[in-house]
Design an enzyme around this catalytic site. Structure first.
Site, PDB file in Angstrom:
ATOM      1  N   THR A  13      74.882   1.397 -37.446  1.00 44.12           N
ATOM      2  CA  THR A  13      75.619   2.651 -37.671  1.00 44.12           C
ATOM      3  C   THR A  13      75.105   3.435 -38.883  1.00 44.12           C
ATOM      4  OG1 THR A  13      77.201   1.502 -39.078  1.00 44.12           O
ATOM      5  CG2 THR A  13      77.772   1.710 -36.739  1.00 44.12           C
ATOM      6  N   LYS A  14      74.162   2.913 -39.618  1.00 40.86           N
ATOM      7  CA  LYS A  14      73.762   3.545 -40.873  1.00 40.86           C
ATOM      8  C   LYS A  14      72.814   4.735 -40.648  1.00 40.86           C
ATOM      9  CE  LYS A  14      76.515   0.997 -43.129  1.00 40.86           C
ATOM     10  NZ  LYS A  14      76.415  -0.377 -43.530  1.00 40.86           N
ATOM     11  N   ASN A  15      72.438   5.452 -41.706  1.00 37.25           N
ATOM     12  CA  ASN A  15      71.674   6.701 -41.554  1.00 37.25           C
ATOM     13  C   ASN A  15      70.330   6.500 -40.863  1.00 37.25           C
ATOM     14  OD1 ASN A  15      73.851   7.651 -42.997  1.00 37.25           O
ATOM     15  ND2 ASN A  15      72.635   9.094 -44.204  1.00 37.25           N
ATOM     16  N   MET A  16      69.730   5.323 -40.994  1.00 37.10           N
ATOM     17  CA  MET A  16      68.632   4.917 -40.111  1.00 37.10           C
ATOM     18  C   MET A  16      68.801   3.433 -39.829  1.00 37.10           C
ATOM     19  SD  MET A  16      65.181   4.726 -42.480  1.00 37.10           S
ATOM     20  CE  MET A  16      64.510   3.157 -41.907  1.00 37.10           C
TER      21      MET A  16
ATOM     22  N   TYR B 163      71.723  -1.342 -40.717  1.00 36.49           N
ATOM     23  CA  TYR B 163      72.674  -1.729 -39.675  1.00 36.49           C
ATOM     24  C   TYR B 163      72.773  -0.595 -38.649  1.00 36.49           C
ATOM     25  CZ  TYR B 163      77.133  -3.218 -37.644  1.00 36.49           C
ATOM     26  OH  TYR B 163      78.123  -3.606 -36.777  1.00 36.49           O
TER      27      TYR B 163
END
Ligand SMILES: *Cc1c(COP(=O)(O)O)cnc(C)c1O
Length: 403
Positions: free
Chosen positions: A201-204, A199
């Site tokens: 906003t996630k780390n990638m 998603y």
């Protein structure tokens, strides 16, 4: 001149000055020219949906984690749902998960007709408490959805022992835990189904997207479940050497990743190590700046884990400040710093509260921590100046509103 606001007891004479001119976003994606070029390359090819780039992304992702297998999907939620369906979880079953998580962790149990059973968290890490998990097991329990909240791994050995003892399917919600380690093992490197999120906003990120890792035989069945229930012949039937014939083995879902998404994923995966290095630098700066503030409780990293630092969750210590968490966030916004709250515990949401009769005092650790938590900006695009602005804003609020 007196304004209405100046008569509030906790207001001060000097105006709040923003610490910066532009608003600092909480978690924007970190995309560059490489991603744009790779997507353009896909758009110019004849293959825009699930194809060669999705396969390559699966292989490279599995290699990065040391996972026995990987299945690319269009979300982490799809991964969790697919795992429960593939594991045979259904009507009348109970699925244990944390109350301090995003709704998807529990919604997927509802989607298979099972009952999500929420449990409280540990006070230091805010991870599912293994003792609470043990106490929640009933003869109907069939699965545990273990959440690695904020990117700090949950106590997998303790929860895994309960799952083994009662023969439960253990699914990991690793939406925050890329990359993370528990007792030397990468999250996602085991045989139990583990769902990652890409998603925005996630780390990638792949815009929207997810990956399910786990045992190759389980993933073969999961692949069928995730694409209409079509036999293996079906999904690549348009490739050279593909065949028109397929069979529907069960009424499956439409959860496949596209090569457009995989284009982003391939580039982001190569950048992940650099992203994590920057995340750890920001975390170190926050830790150092806030360590001496008695008003603030800092996030912890236990000795036997490697934190993915998806979130930096500050907690306000009760009784030190004259303002509550809601007001603290408003003050951050006035200083042009974006923050968020992770999460409103699931038992407080109308659906779960009303369907299962949960009360506000049900999970006291999650509840009391929720009421005093906020997440600070944490992403690889933060400059040293941005980090300094966040620190200035937090310190200014603490200084002004100390009792
Ligand atoms: C983001 C998130 C999900 C869902 O991920 P999607 O890829 O948006 O489906 C699931 N669990 C947790 C804890 C999350 O934060």
């Amino acid at each position: 001149m007196t304004s209405a606001r100046s008569i509030l007891p906790d207001d001060t004479a000097d105006e709040v000055r923003p610490v910066r001119t532009d608003f600092l976003a909480f978690a924007p994606p970190a995309l560059g020219e490489e991603e744009i070029a790779e997507v353009a390359d896909t758009l110019r090819s004849d293959w825009i949906t699930t194809g060669p780039k999705t396969s390559r992304f699966e292989r490279e992702f599995a290699a990065r984690l040391g996972a026995p297998g990987a299945l690319a999907l269009n979300s982490c939620t799809a991964g969790l749902h697919t795992a429960l369906v593939t594991g045979g979880i259904g009507r009348g079953d109970e699925v244990i998960t944390s109350t301090l998580t995003f709704a998807a962790s529990a919604n997927v149990a509802e989607h298979v007709g099972a009952r999500p059973v929420l449990v409280d968290v540990e006070p230091d890490t805010l991870q599912m408490d293994p003792e609470r998990v043990r106490a929640a097991v009933t003869p109907k329990t069939r699965a545990i959805v273990v959440v690695h909240y904020a990117g700090h791994p949950a106590d997998l050995d303790a929860i895994g022992a309960i799952a083994a003892e009662h023969r439960l399917l253990m699914v990991e919600d690793a939406a925050h835990a890329l990359p993370a380690r528990y007792r030397g093992r990468m999250i996602g490197s085991g045989t139990n189904p583990t769902a990652f999120s890409f998603y925005a906003t996630k780390n990638m990120t792949t815009g929207e997207g997810g990956m399910l890792t786990g045992d190759p035989a389980f993933l073969r069945r999961a692949r069928t479940v995730s694409l209409h229930g079509m036999s293996r012949d079906g999904w690549n039937r348009y490739a050279e050497g593909g065949h028109w014939f397929y069979e529907i083995e069960m009424p499956g879902f439409k959860y496949n990743m596209t090569d457009i998404q995989a284009s982003l994923g391939l580039c982001q995966l190569r950048k992940l190590e650099g992203f994590q290095r920057r995340r750890r630098e920001v975390v170190a700066a926050y830790h150092e700046a806030f360590a001496g503030e008695d008003a603030l409780e800092l996030p912890v990293e236990r000795n036997d884990v490697e934190h993915a630092w998806h979130l930096y969750v500050l907690r306000l210590r009760p009784g030190v400040l004259a303002i509550d968490r809601g007001r603290f966030i408003e003050e951050m916004t006035r200083r042009r710093i974006g923050t968020s709250v992770h999460f409103i515990p699931l038992h407080l949401h109308p659906y779960y509260r009303d369907t299962y009769g949960y009360g506000p005092g049900q999970f006291p650790v999650a509840q009391s921590n929720y009421e005093r938590m906020l997440s600070l900006p944490l992403h690889p695009g933060l400059s040293d100046g941005d980090v300094a602005d966040v620190i200035t804003a937090v310190r200014d609020i603490v200084r002004r509103y100390r009792r």
